[in-house]
Enzyme design. Structure first.
Site, PDB file in Angstrom:
ATOM      1  N   SER A  91      34.297   0.575  20.672  1.00 11.43           N
ATOM      2  CA  SER A  91      32.860   0.925  19.649  1.00 11.43           C
ATOM      3  C   SER A  91      33.639   0.752  18.276  1.00 11.43           C
ATOM      4  O   SER A  91      34.735   1.206  17.890  1.00 11.43           O
ATOM      5  CB  SER A  91      32.500   2.220  20.219  1.00 11.43           C
ATOM      6  OG  SER A  91      33.545   3.253  19.735  1.00 11.43           O
ATOM      7  N   HIS A 105      27.200  -1.840  13.598  1.00 14.32           N
ATOM      8  CA  HIS A 105      27.767  -1.127  14.736  1.00 14.32           C
ATOM      9  C   HIS A 105      27.794  -2.145  15.701  1.00 14.32           C
ATOM     10  O   HIS A 105      26.769  -2.955  16.019  1.00 14.32           O
ATOM     11  CB  HIS A 105      26.676  -0.040  14.947  1.00 14.32           C
ATOM     12  CG  HIS A 105      26.950   0.308  16.496  1.00 14.32           C
ATOM     13  ND1 HIS A 105      25.968  -0.023  17.456  1.00 14.32           N
ATOM     14  CD2 HIS A 105      27.752   1.268  17.230  1.00 14.32           C
ATOM     15  CE1 HIS A 105      26.211   0.586  18.596  1.00 14.32           C
ATOM     16  NE2 HIS A 105      27.250   1.234  18.505  1.00 14.32           N
ATOM     17  N   ASN A 107      29.472  -2.430  20.253  1.00 13.10           N
ATOM     18  CA  ASN A 107      30.075  -1.479  21.389  1.00 13.10           C
ATOM     19  C   ASN A 107      29.972  -2.433  22.685  1.00 13.10           C
ATOM     20  O   ASN A 107      28.729  -3.162  22.939  1.00 13.10           O
ATOM     21  CB  ASN A 107      29.252  -0.333  21.513  1.00 13.10           C
ATOM     22  CG  ASN A 107      29.500   0.273  22.792  1.00 13.10           C
ATOM     23  OD1 ASN A 107      29.029   0.399  23.840  1.00 13.10           O
ATOM     24  ND2 ASN A 107      30.815   1.362  22.750  1.00 13.10           N
ATOM     25  N   GLY A 257      34.558  15.545  27.389  1.00  8.73           N
ATOM     26  CA  GLY A 257      35.885  16.244  26.758  1.00  8.73           C
ATOM     27  C   GLY A 257      36.832  15.290  25.741  1.00  8.73           C
ATOM     28  O   GLY A 257      37.962  15.120  25.784  1.00  8.73           O
ATOM     29  N   ARG A 259      37.776  12.580  22.781  1.00  9.92           N
ATOM     30  CA  ARG A 259      38.491  12.982  21.380  1.00  9.92           C
ATOM     31  C   ARG A 259      37.375  13.114  20.261  1.00  9.92           C
ATOM     32  O   ARG A 259      36.897  12.158  19.860  1.00  9.92           O
ATOM     33  CB  ARG A 259      39.595  12.058  21.111  1.00  9.92           C
ATOM     34  CG  ARG A 259      40.768  12.414  19.855  1.00  9.92           C
ATOM     35  CD  ARG A 259      41.570  11.418  19.816  1.00  9.92           C
ATOM     36  NE  ARG A 259      42.482  11.904  18.710  1.00  9.92           N
ATOM     37  CZ  ARG A 259      42.911  11.083  17.460  1.00  9.92           C
ATOM     38  NH1 ARG A 259      41.944  10.244  17.185  1.00  9.92           N
ATOM     39  NH2 ARG A 259      43.408  11.556  16.480  1.00  9.92           N
TER      40      ARG A 259
END
Length: 301
Positions: A91, A105, A107, A257, A259
Protein backbone atom coordinates in the site's frame (compact mmCIF):
# COMPACT_ATOMS: atom_id res chain seq x y z
CA UNK A 1 0.37 -19.20 -3.90
CA UNK A 2 1.70 -17.02 -1.10
CA UNK A 3 5.34 -17.29 -2.22
CA UNK A 4 4.49 -16.13 -5.74
CA UNK A 5 2.44 -13.20 -4.44
CA UNK A 6 5.15 -12.19 -1.95
CA UNK A 7 7.86 -12.21 -4.64
CA UNK A 8 5.76 -9.97 -6.89
CA UNK A 9 4.81 -7.53 -4.13
CA UNK A 10 8.40 -7.01 -3.00
CA UNK A 11 9.43 -6.42 -6.62
CA UNK A 12 6.58 -3.93 -7.08
CA UNK A 13 7.56 -2.01 -3.95
CA UNK A 14 11.17 -1.78 -5.12
CA UNK A 15 10.22 -0.62 -8.62
CA UNK A 16 7.78 2.08 -7.48
CA UNK A 17 10.26 3.48 -4.95
CA UNK A 18 13.05 3.56 -7.52
CA UNK A 19 10.91 5.41 -10.06
CA UNK A 20 9.66 7.94 -7.49
CA UNK A 21 13.24 8.59 -6.34
CA UNK A 22 14.24 9.29 -9.94
CA UNK A 23 11.37 11.77 -10.29
CA UNK A 24 12.18 13.49 -6.99
CA UNK A 25 15.90 13.76 -7.73
CA UNK A 26 16.85 14.76 -4.18
CA UNK A 27 15.80 12.35 -1.43
CA UNK A 28 15.77 8.55 -1.15
CA UNK A 29 13.34 6.25 0.62
CA UNK A 30 14.53 5.08 4.01
CA UNK A 31 14.01 1.34 4.52
CA UNK A 32 12.53 0.14 7.81
CA UNK A 33 12.16 -3.64 8.19
CA UNK A 34 9.95 -4.73 11.06
CA UNK A 35 8.53 -7.90 12.64
CA UNK A 36 5.47 -8.49 14.80
CA UNK A 37 5.84 -10.15 18.15
CA UNK A 38 5.23 -13.88 18.20
CA UNK A 39 6.35 -14.38 14.59
CA UNK A 40 2.89 -13.44 13.25
CA UNK A 41 4.13 -11.21 10.48
CA UNK A 42 6.24 -8.27 9.52
CA UNK A 43 7.04 -6.05 6.62
CA UNK A 44 9.18 -3.43 4.96
CA UNK A 45 8.14 0.21 5.23
CA UNK A 46 9.82 2.68 2.88
CA UNK A 47 9.37 6.41 3.52
CA UNK A 48 10.62 9.49 1.68
CA UNK A 49 10.54 12.85 3.48
CA UNK A 50 11.17 16.46 2.40
CA UNK A 51 12.11 15.70 -1.16
CA UNK A 52 12.32 18.14 -4.02
CA UNK A 53 8.93 17.02 -5.37
CA UNK A 54 7.42 14.84 -2.66
CA UNK A 55 6.81 16.24 0.81
CA UNK A 56 6.15 12.73 2.08
CA UNK A 57 5.69 9.35 0.47
CA UNK A 58 5.24 5.94 2.02
CA UNK A 59 5.33 2.58 0.24
CA UNK A 60 4.61 -0.28 2.62
CA UNK A 61 4.86 -4.06 2.21
CA UNK A 62 3.24 -6.04 5.01
CA UNK A 63 2.51 -9.69 5.70
CA UNK A 64 0.48 -10.69 8.75
CA UNK A 65 -1.27 -13.82 10.00
CA UNK A 66 -3.45 -14.79 12.93
CA UNK A 67 -5.70 -17.45 14.42
CA UNK A 68 -8.87 -15.38 14.06
CA UNK A 69 -10.11 -12.41 12.10
CA UNK A 70 -11.16 -9.01 13.47
CA UNK A 71 -14.75 -7.80 13.47
CA UNK A 72 -14.06 -5.48 10.52
CA UNK A 73 -13.62 -8.61 8.36
CA UNK A 74 -16.20 -11.02 9.81
CA UNK A 75 -18.98 -8.40 9.93
CA UNK A 76 -18.88 -8.18 6.13
CA UNK A 77 -18.18 -11.90 5.60
CA UNK A 78 -19.53 -14.02 8.48
CA UNK A 79 -18.31 -17.23 6.78
CA UNK A 80 -14.78 -16.20 7.81
CA UNK A 81 -15.48 -16.64 11.52
CA UNK A 82 -13.38 -19.35 13.16
CA UNK A 83 -10.74 -19.30 10.43
CA UNK A 84 -7.06 -18.46 10.65
CA UNK A 85 -5.83 -15.93 8.09
CA UNK A 86 -2.78 -14.82 6.13
CA UNK A 87 -2.74 -11.41 4.43
CA UNK A 88 -0.04 -9.63 2.46
CA UNK A 89 0.03 -6.54 0.29
CA UNK A 90 1.65 -3.32 -0.81
CA UNK A 91 0.00 0.00 0.00
CA UNK A 92 1.24 3.50 -0.73
CA UNK A 93 0.29 7.14 -0.44
CA UNK A 94 2.28 9.99 -2.01
CA UNK A 95 1.85 13.56 -0.78
CA UNK A 96 3.55 16.07 -3.12
CA UNK A 97 4.81 19.54 -2.17
CA UNK A 98 3.35 21.42 -5.13
CA UNK A 99 -0.44 21.88 -4.77
CA UNK A 100 -0.83 21.39 -8.51
CA UNK A 101 0.38 17.78 -8.19
CA UNK A 102 -2.34 15.47 -6.87
CA UNK A 103 -1.95 13.14 -3.92
CA UNK A 104 -2.13 9.51 -5.02
CA UNK A 105 -2.91 6.18 -3.38
CA UNK A 106 -2.52 2.58 -4.51
CA UNK A 107 -2.95 -0.80 -2.88
CA UNK A 108 -2.76 -4.43 -4.01
CA UNK A 109 -3.27 -7.35 -1.64
CA UNK A 110 -3.92 -11.06 -1.23
CA UNK A 111 -5.89 -12.72 1.55
CA UNK A 112 -6.44 -16.37 2.49
CA UNK A 113 -8.48 -17.79 5.38
CA UNK A 114 -8.26 -21.44 6.36
CA UNK A 115 -10.03 -23.95 8.57
CA UNK A 116 -9.19 -27.60 9.06
CA UNK A 117 -11.39 -29.88 7.00
CA UNK A 118 -12.69 -27.09 4.75
CA UNK A 119 -11.51 -25.49 1.52
CA UNK A 120 -9.55 -22.26 1.97
CA UNK A 121 -11.25 -18.97 1.16
CA UNK A 122 -8.98 -16.58 -0.75
CA UNK A 123 -9.21 -13.41 -2.79
CA UNK A 124 -7.30 -10.46 -4.24
CA UNK A 125 -8.09 -6.78 -3.81
CA UNK A 126 -6.67 -3.36 -4.51
CA UNK A 127 -6.82 -0.39 -6.84
CA UNK A 128 -5.56 3.17 -7.18
CA UNK A 129 -7.14 6.62 -6.95
CA UNK A 130 -6.14 10.26 -7.45
CA UNK A 131 -6.83 13.25 -5.19
CA UNK A 132 -6.15 16.60 -6.89
CA UNK A 133 -6.17 19.98 -5.16
CA UNK A 134 -6.39 21.87 -8.45
CA UNK A 135 -8.12 19.99 -11.23
CA UNK A 136 -6.95 19.41 -14.80
CA UNK A 137 -9.07 17.49 -17.29
CA UNK A 138 -5.92 16.23 -18.99
CA UNK A 139 -4.75 14.58 -15.77
CA UNK A 140 -8.11 13.00 -14.95
CA UNK A 141 -8.46 11.64 -18.49
CA UNK A 142 -4.95 10.19 -18.69
CA UNK A 143 -5.34 8.66 -15.21
CA UNK A 144 -8.54 6.88 -16.21
CA UNK A 145 -7.24 5.83 -19.61
CA UNK A 146 -4.31 4.11 -17.90
CA UNK A 147 -6.72 2.48 -15.46
CA UNK A 148 -8.75 1.25 -18.40
CA UNK A 149 -5.58 -0.16 -20.01
CA UNK A 150 -4.86 -2.13 -16.83
CA UNK A 151 -8.29 -3.76 -17.06
CA UNK A 152 -8.74 -4.24 -20.81
CA UNK A 153 -6.98 -7.65 -21.19
CA UNK A 154 -9.43 -9.11 -18.66
CA UNK A 155 -12.69 -8.02 -20.28
CA UNK A 156 -14.49 -4.90 -21.46
CA UNK A 157 -16.75 -4.85 -18.41
CA UNK A 158 -13.93 -4.77 -15.85
CA UNK A 159 -12.96 -1.07 -15.98
CA UNK A 160 -16.55 0.31 -15.73
CA UNK A 161 -17.31 -2.08 -12.87
CA UNK A 162 -14.25 -1.23 -10.78
CA UNK A 163 -14.34 2.47 -11.69
CA UNK A 164 -17.89 2.63 -10.30
CA UNK A 165 -16.84 0.72 -7.18
CA UNK A 166 -14.00 3.21 -6.64
CA UNK A 167 -16.38 6.18 -6.90
CA UNK A 168 -18.67 4.54 -4.35
CA UNK A 169 -15.89 3.53 -1.96
CA UNK A 170 -13.92 6.81 -1.89
CA UNK A 171 -16.96 8.86 -0.94
CA UNK A 172 -17.04 10.87 2.29
CA UNK A 173 -20.62 10.20 3.33
CA UNK A 174 -20.65 12.79 6.11
CA UNK A 175 -19.77 15.51 3.56
CA UNK A 176 -21.47 13.95 0.52
CA UNK A 177 -18.24 14.52 -1.35
CA UNK A 178 -15.83 12.43 -3.42
CA UNK A 179 -12.25 12.14 -2.18
CA UNK A 180 -10.94 12.86 -5.66
CA UNK A 181 -11.38 11.86 -9.30
CA UNK A 182 -11.42 8.12 -8.55
CA UNK A 183 -9.71 5.33 -10.42
CA UNK A 184 -10.10 1.61 -9.64
CA UNK A 185 -11.21 -0.33 -6.59
CA UNK A 186 -11.78 -4.10 -6.39
CA UNK A 187 -12.08 -6.65 -3.61
CA UNK A 188 -13.07 -10.31 -3.07
CA UNK A 189 -11.67 -11.20 -6.51
CA UNK A 190 -11.42 -14.97 -7.06
CA UNK A 191 -13.99 -15.80 -9.74
CA UNK A 192 -11.32 -15.69 -12.49
CA UNK A 193 -9.36 -18.47 -10.78
CA UNK A 194 -6.03 -17.94 -9.08
CA UNK A 195 -3.79 -17.39 -12.12
CA UNK A 196 -6.04 -14.84 -13.82
CA UNK A 197 -6.93 -13.08 -10.58
CA UNK A 198 -3.23 -12.81 -9.71
CA UNK A 199 -2.48 -11.53 -13.21
CA UNK A 200 -5.14 -8.85 -12.84
CA UNK A 201 -3.77 -7.72 -9.47
CA UNK A 202 -0.32 -7.45 -11.07
CA UNK A 203 -1.70 -5.42 -13.95
CA UNK A 204 -3.28 -2.94 -11.53
CA UNK A 205 -0.08 -2.73 -9.47
CA UNK A 206 2.11 -2.22 -12.55
CA UNK A 207 -0.12 0.48 -14.05
CA UNK A 208 -0.10 2.74 -10.99
CA UNK A 209 3.28 4.34 -11.70
CA UNK A 210 2.43 4.52 -15.43
CA UNK A 211 -0.63 6.58 -14.48
CA UNK A 212 0.91 8.82 -11.82
CA UNK A 213 4.41 9.62 -13.09
CA UNK A 214 3.35 11.62 -16.20
CA UNK A 215 1.00 13.77 -14.08
CA UNK A 216 3.79 14.58 -11.63
CA UNK A 217 6.12 15.53 -14.46
CA UNK A 218 3.47 17.78 -16.07
CA UNK A 219 2.75 19.73 -12.87
CA UNK A 220 5.99 19.74 -10.88
CA UNK A 221 7.18 23.14 -12.16
CA UNK A 222 3.89 25.01 -11.80
CA UNK A 223 4.36 28.15 -9.73
CA UNK A 224 2.26 28.49 -6.59
CA UNK A 225 1.96 30.82 -3.61
CA UNK A 226 0.60 30.95 -0.07
CA UNK A 227 -3.03 30.83 -1.26
CA UNK A 228 -2.55 27.56 -3.17
CA UNK A 229 -0.51 26.03 -0.34
CA UNK A 230 -3.16 26.94 2.23
CA UNK A 231 -5.88 25.32 0.10
CA UNK A 232 -3.78 22.18 -0.31
CA UNK A 233 -3.31 21.88 3.45
CA UNK A 234 -7.03 22.39 4.04
CA UNK A 235 -7.99 19.74 1.48
CA UNK A 236 -5.52 17.29 3.00
CA UNK A 237 -7.85 17.27 5.98
CA UNK A 238 -10.38 15.36 3.86
CA UNK A 239 -7.76 12.68 3.32
CA UNK A 240 -7.32 12.33 7.08
CA UNK A 241 -11.09 12.14 7.59
CA UNK A 242 -11.50 9.33 5.09
CA UNK A 243 -8.54 7.26 6.27
CA UNK A 244 -9.50 7.42 9.93
CA UNK A 245 -13.28 7.04 9.53
CA UNK A 246 -13.89 4.77 6.54
CA UNK A 247 -10.75 3.11 5.21
CA UNK A 248 -11.02 -0.69 5.51
CA UNK A 249 -7.26 -1.21 5.39
CA UNK A 250 -6.68 1.15 8.32
CA UNK A 251 -9.36 -0.57 10.40
CA UNK A 252 -8.13 -4.05 9.51
CA UNK A 253 -4.51 -3.18 10.29
CA UNK A 254 -5.28 -1.65 13.67
CA UNK A 255 -7.72 -4.41 14.69
CA UNK A 256 -5.23 -7.16 13.83
CA UNK A 257 -2.50 -5.54 15.93
CA UNK A 258 -0.56 -4.30 12.94
CA UNK A 259 2.31 -1.86 13.16
CA UNK A 260 0.75 1.53 13.86
CA UNK A 261 3.56 3.59 12.32
CA UNK A 262 3.25 1.72 9.03
CA UNK A 263 -0.56 1.80 8.99
CA UNK A 264 -0.74 5.56 9.61
CA UNK A 265 2.08 6.50 7.24
CA UNK A 266 -0.69 7.37 4.75
CA UNK A 267 -1.52 10.52 6.67
CA UNK A 268 -0.12 13.82 5.34
CA UNK A 269 2.74 15.49 7.28
CA UNK A 270 1.05 18.91 7.55
CA UNK A 271 -2.72 19.60 7.59
CA UNK A 272 -4.94 22.63 8.32
CA UNK A 273 -8.60 22.64 9.29
CA UNK A 274 -10.86 25.67 8.83
CA UNK A 275 -14.29 26.02 10.37
CA UNK A 276 -17.17 26.17 7.87
CA UNK A 277 -14.92 27.00 4.93
CA UNK A 278 -16.21 27.26 1.38
CA UNK A 279 -14.24 28.57 -1.60
CA UNK A 280 -15.17 31.83 -3.29
CA UNK A 281 -17.35 31.40 -6.37
CA UNK A 282 -15.59 31.59 -9.71
CA UNK A 283 -12.18 30.55 -8.32
CA UNK A 284 -10.06 27.53 -9.21
CA UNK A 285 -10.69 26.28 -5.67
CA UNK A 286 -14.45 26.34 -6.27
CA UNK A 287 -13.96 24.60 -9.63
CA UNK A 288 -12.41 21.62 -7.82
CA UNK A 289 -15.71 21.03 -6.01
CA UNK A 290 -17.92 21.78 -9.01
CA UNK A 291 -16.13 19.70 -11.65
CA UNK A 292 -13.68 17.26 -10.07
CA UNK A 293 -15.27 16.07 -6.83
CA UNK A 294 -18.20 14.44 -8.63
CA UNK A 295 -18.20 11.02 -10.32
CA UNK A 296 -17.69 11.51 -14.08
CA UNK A 297 -17.01 9.31 -17.06
CA UNK A 298 -13.70 10.97 -17.90
CA UNK A 299 -12.87 8.73 -20.84
CA UNK A 300 -16.15 9.35 -22.67
CA UNK A 301 -16.00 13.07 -21.94
Amino acid sequence: MINAVRTYLLSLQQDICQQLEEVDGKEKFIVDEWKKEGDTGGGITRVLNNGEVFEQGGVNFSEVSGESLPKSATAIRPELEGRSFHALGVSLVIHPKNPYIPTSHANVRFFIAEKEGEDPIWWFGGGFDLTPYYGFDEDAISWHKTAESACKPFGNDIYPKYKKWCDEYFHLKHRDEQRGVGGLFFDDLNEMGFDQSFAFMQSVGNHFIKAYKPIVQRRRDYEYGEKERAFQLYRRGRYVEFNLVYDRGTLFGLQTGGRTESILMSLPPIVNWKYNYSPEKGTEEARLYERYLKPRDWIKE
